[in-house]
Design a protein around this motif. Sequence first.
Motif, PDB file in Angstrom:
ATOM      1  N   UNK A 110       0.837  -1.205   0.000  1.00  0.00           N
ATOM      2  CA  UNK A 110       0.000   0.000   0.000  1.00  0.00           C
ATOM      3  C   UNK A 110       0.871   1.255   0.000  1.00  0.00           C
ATOM      4  N   UNK A 111       1.909   1.247   0.809  1.00  0.00           N
ATOM      5  CA  UNK A 111       2.811   2.408   0.867  1.00  0.00           C
ATOM      6  C   UNK A 111       3.521   2.612  -0.469  1.00  0.00           C
ATOM      7  N   UNK A 112       3.962   1.518  -1.085  1.00  0.00           N
ATOM      8  CA  UNK A 112       4.666   1.628  -2.360  1.00  0.00           C
ATOM      9  C   UNK A 112       3.759   2.183  -3.449  1.00  0.00           C
ATOM     10  N   UNK A 113       2.535   1.678  -3.538  1.00  0.00           N
ATOM     11  CA  UNK A 113       1.602   2.165  -4.551  1.00  0.00           C
ATOM     12  C   UNK A 113       1.235   3.622  -4.321  1.00  0.00           C
ATOM     13  N   UNK A 114       1.031   4.010  -3.066  1.00  0.00           N
ATOM     14  CA  UNK A 114       0.690   5.407  -2.763  1.00  0.00           C
ATOM     15  C   UNK A 114       1.828   6.332  -3.177  1.00  0.00           C
ATOM     16  N   UNK A 115       3.061   5.921  -2.900  1.00  0.00           N
ATOM     17  CA  UNK A 115       4.224   6.758  -3.241  1.00  0.00           C
ATOM     18  C   UNK A 115       4.405   6.850  -4.751  1.00  0.00           C
ATOM     19  N   UNK A 116       4.322   5.723  -5.444  1.00  0.00           N
ATOM     20  CA  UNK A 116       4.608   5.729  -6.881  1.00  0.00           C
ATOM     21  C   UNK A 116       3.488   6.335  -7.714  1.00  0.00           C
ATOM     22  N   UNK A 117       2.244   6.240  -7.236  1.00  0.00           N
ATOM     23  CA  UNK A 117       1.106   6.731  -8.018  1.00  0.00           C
ATOM     24  C   UNK A 117       0.558   8.058  -7.504  1.00  0.00           C
ATOM     25  N   UNK A 118       1.062   8.545  -6.380  1.00  0.00           N
ATOM     26  CA  UNK A 118       0.591   9.821  -5.845  1.00  0.00           C
ATOM     27  C   UNK A 118      -0.874   9.798  -5.474  1.00  0.00           C
ATOM     28  N   UNK A 119      -1.313   8.724  -4.831  1.00  0.00           N
ATOM     29  CA  UNK A 119      -2.726   8.581  -4.511  1.00  0.00           C
ATOM     30  C   UNK A 119      -2.897   8.061  -3.087  1.00  0.00           C
ATOM     31  N   UNK A 120      -4.149   7.905  -2.691  1.00  0.00           N
ATOM     32  CA  UNK A 120      -4.481   7.295  -1.405  1.00  0.00           C
ATOM     33  C   UNK A 120      -4.744   5.808  -1.620  1.00  0.00           C
ATOM     34  N   UNK A 121      -4.161   4.990  -0.762  1.00  0.00           N
ATOM     35  CA  UNK A 121      -4.396   3.550  -0.810  1.00  0.00           C
ATOM     36  C   UNK A 121      -4.906   3.105   0.552  1.00  0.00           C
ATOM     37  N   UNK A 122      -6.045   2.440   0.551  1.00  0.00           N
ATOM     38  CA  UNK A 122      -6.609   1.951   1.802  1.00  0.00           C
ATOM     39  C   UNK A 122      -6.780   0.437   1.717  1.00  0.00           C
ATOM     40  N   UNK A 123      -6.248  -0.258   2.712  1.00  0.00           N
ATOM     41  CA  UNK A 123      -6.288  -1.725   2.741  1.00  0.00           C
ATOM     42  C   UNK A 123      -7.161  -2.161   3.909  1.00  0.00           C
ATOM     43  N   UNK A 124      -8.413  -2.536   3.656  1.00  0.00           N
ATOM     44  CA  UNK A 124      -9.312  -2.930   4.739  1.00  0.00           C
ATOM     45  C   UNK A 124      -9.131  -4.396   5.131  1.00  0.00           C
ATOM     46  N   UNK A 125      -9.502  -4.707   6.350  1.00  0.00           N
ATOM     47  CA  UNK A 125      -9.511  -6.078   6.845  1.00  0.00           C
ATOM     48  C   UNK A 125     -10.859  -6.700   6.514  1.00  0.00           C
ATOM     49  N   UNK A 126     -10.903  -7.557   5.501  1.00  0.00           N
ATOM     50  CA  UNK A 126     -12.187  -8.156   5.113  1.00  0.00           C
ATOM     51  C   UNK A 126     -12.532  -9.382   5.954  1.00  0.00           C
ATOM     52  N   UNK A 127     -11.583  -9.854   6.770  1.00  0.00           N
ATOM     53  CA  UNK A 127     -11.872 -10.989   7.648  1.00  0.00           C
ATOM     54  C   UNK A 127     -12.395 -10.550   9.016  1.00  0.00           C
ATOM     55  N   UNK A 128     -12.521  -9.247   9.213  1.00  0.00           N
ATOM     56  CA  UNK A 128     -13.094  -8.687  10.442  1.00  0.00           C
ATOM     57  C   UNK A 128     -12.394  -9.180  11.705  1.00  0.00           C
ATOM     58  N   UNK A 129     -11.070  -8.953  11.726  1.00  0.00           N
ATOM     59  CA  UNK A 129     -10.337  -9.173  12.966  1.00  0.00           C
ATOM     60  C   UNK A 129      -9.444 -10.385  13.007  1.00  0.00           C
ATOM     61  N   UNK A 130      -9.381 -11.173  11.949  1.00  0.00           N
ATOM     62  CA  UNK A 130      -8.606 -12.406  11.982  1.00  0.00           C
ATOM     63  C   UNK A 130      -7.480 -12.371  10.952  1.00  0.00           C
TER      64      UNK A 130
END
Length: 498
Positions: A110-130
């Motif tokens: 996520x950090x690499x994509x945000x830096x290289x593309x100049x955008x916001x990247x959000x990585x949600x937890x789809x397993x809800x806590x696991x």
Amino acid sequence: MMSSACIASILFGITCLLCELNSSLAFSSRASSSIITSWSSSVAHIIEHIVSPPPLQVTPLNELTNTRIPGPDGVDILAYTATNNNGDGKNTIILLHEFFGLNPSIVEKAELLAKDLGCTVIAPDTFRGTVTDFVPKAIWLALTTPQERVNDDLDAVCRFLGCNTDSAKKLAVVGFCYGGGKAIRYTTRGKHDAATVVFYGSPVTDVNELQRLNAPVCGIFGNQDAQFSSSLLDNFQSSLNDAGVDNDIRVYSGVGHAFWKDVSQIERRDQPQTDAYNQCTTFLREFFSSSTMRVDDTIKEAGATSSTTIKSRFLDSLDRPYDLNQGSKERTGLLNDLIQNGDSIQQPGSLESFMPVAPGRWRVIYAPHMTTMSGLAGGEFSVQYDLNDDGTIVSHAKCNFPFYKGFLSVSGSFGSVNNEVCRVDFDEAWIKASNHENDEPYPNIQSVPDSILKSLIRNLGKAAFIEPFAVFPISFLDSETIVFDFELLGTRICARKE
């Protein structure tokens, strides 16, 4: 109203059981072959992970994440957000983890994509806590996390990001492995204007599904991936082409599943990981800088074709207005046009939307997979179903096959899962054999004479009523027409009210 897809699938399931009871061994052989192939692929996939495990670091989510998003059911969704202060805030990526859950490797990507593309990247937890590094548990998490729940969570993420209210924001959904499959099933079912990047995730090959997309698709796979055959990947690309979706699908030589394991591979400029990463970022840069509106959306916004005309075109193409029609490319195209540009009732899966129009008799008028399967079995059948305002349903399929002539019937109840998805639960099944054209089915289970066959059919029917036969997204709904997504077979069913 809600049951057309469910009825058709259940009735065909019972028909298949009857075929087997009548020694139709060819069907059994094909089904067994399909199951064996599926299990072989899954076992090979598991072995690949065990033999070459990724260098995982499991970190508690409360330590790894930096964002809390209000969830659809009152439970916060944990996520990691990476931003680039040099960006304009208009471009956003939702990054979906593999079946191990949200971990430091995904955060680094996520950090690499945000830096290289100049955008916001959000990585949600789809397993809800696991999270896990144990392959069997990871497989269990993937199998028990329903697409509908993931879609609801991602809708909440989009609301949090403001993607639904700011038309200038452009969204891409990128996923790895499990997350790649979830990504394309989210964009095809809800976020049609979002670009999709699938890193070795399960493809969608149904043209009807893919035609919903208004944005391009990028696919990245390895030619030694035991999970996906070359024919499946070829089918993925050809289906995207047939659906008119711009795409960049590449299969890299010498690597298998999950070949981009961590950011250090990009820093070392390992191959083909670096080429695959460059493919992804080039694709996203072009998407973020381009206009993605398709021709049919332009027509819709311009008001060049009225909803009534769109619907009439589909209905006029049918040979039989209240019976099952043969599938054709032209009819499927007209049905897709109705779904995309027709005047559907909003939130068609909610009780408030469908109950005012549900009561009455409905007939299945278009379901290409049903006519194809019945044709292969050497016959045909038609489906009607009666919905009552107390939430009960009775359905009858009139069958004309070499191995059975008469009626297959089911009854139960219908209801809502969420604003877009309906549910049908059947608890009774019965048959009536008959060679008479004008004969009628038994109206309910109570009217069927007691016999060993009655008991057998009831038990077979109950065994056939499994979860994939019960839940259906609704693509279109008005006072006399409904279109269901029959996800089990990747197709659609249209029904019309008498």
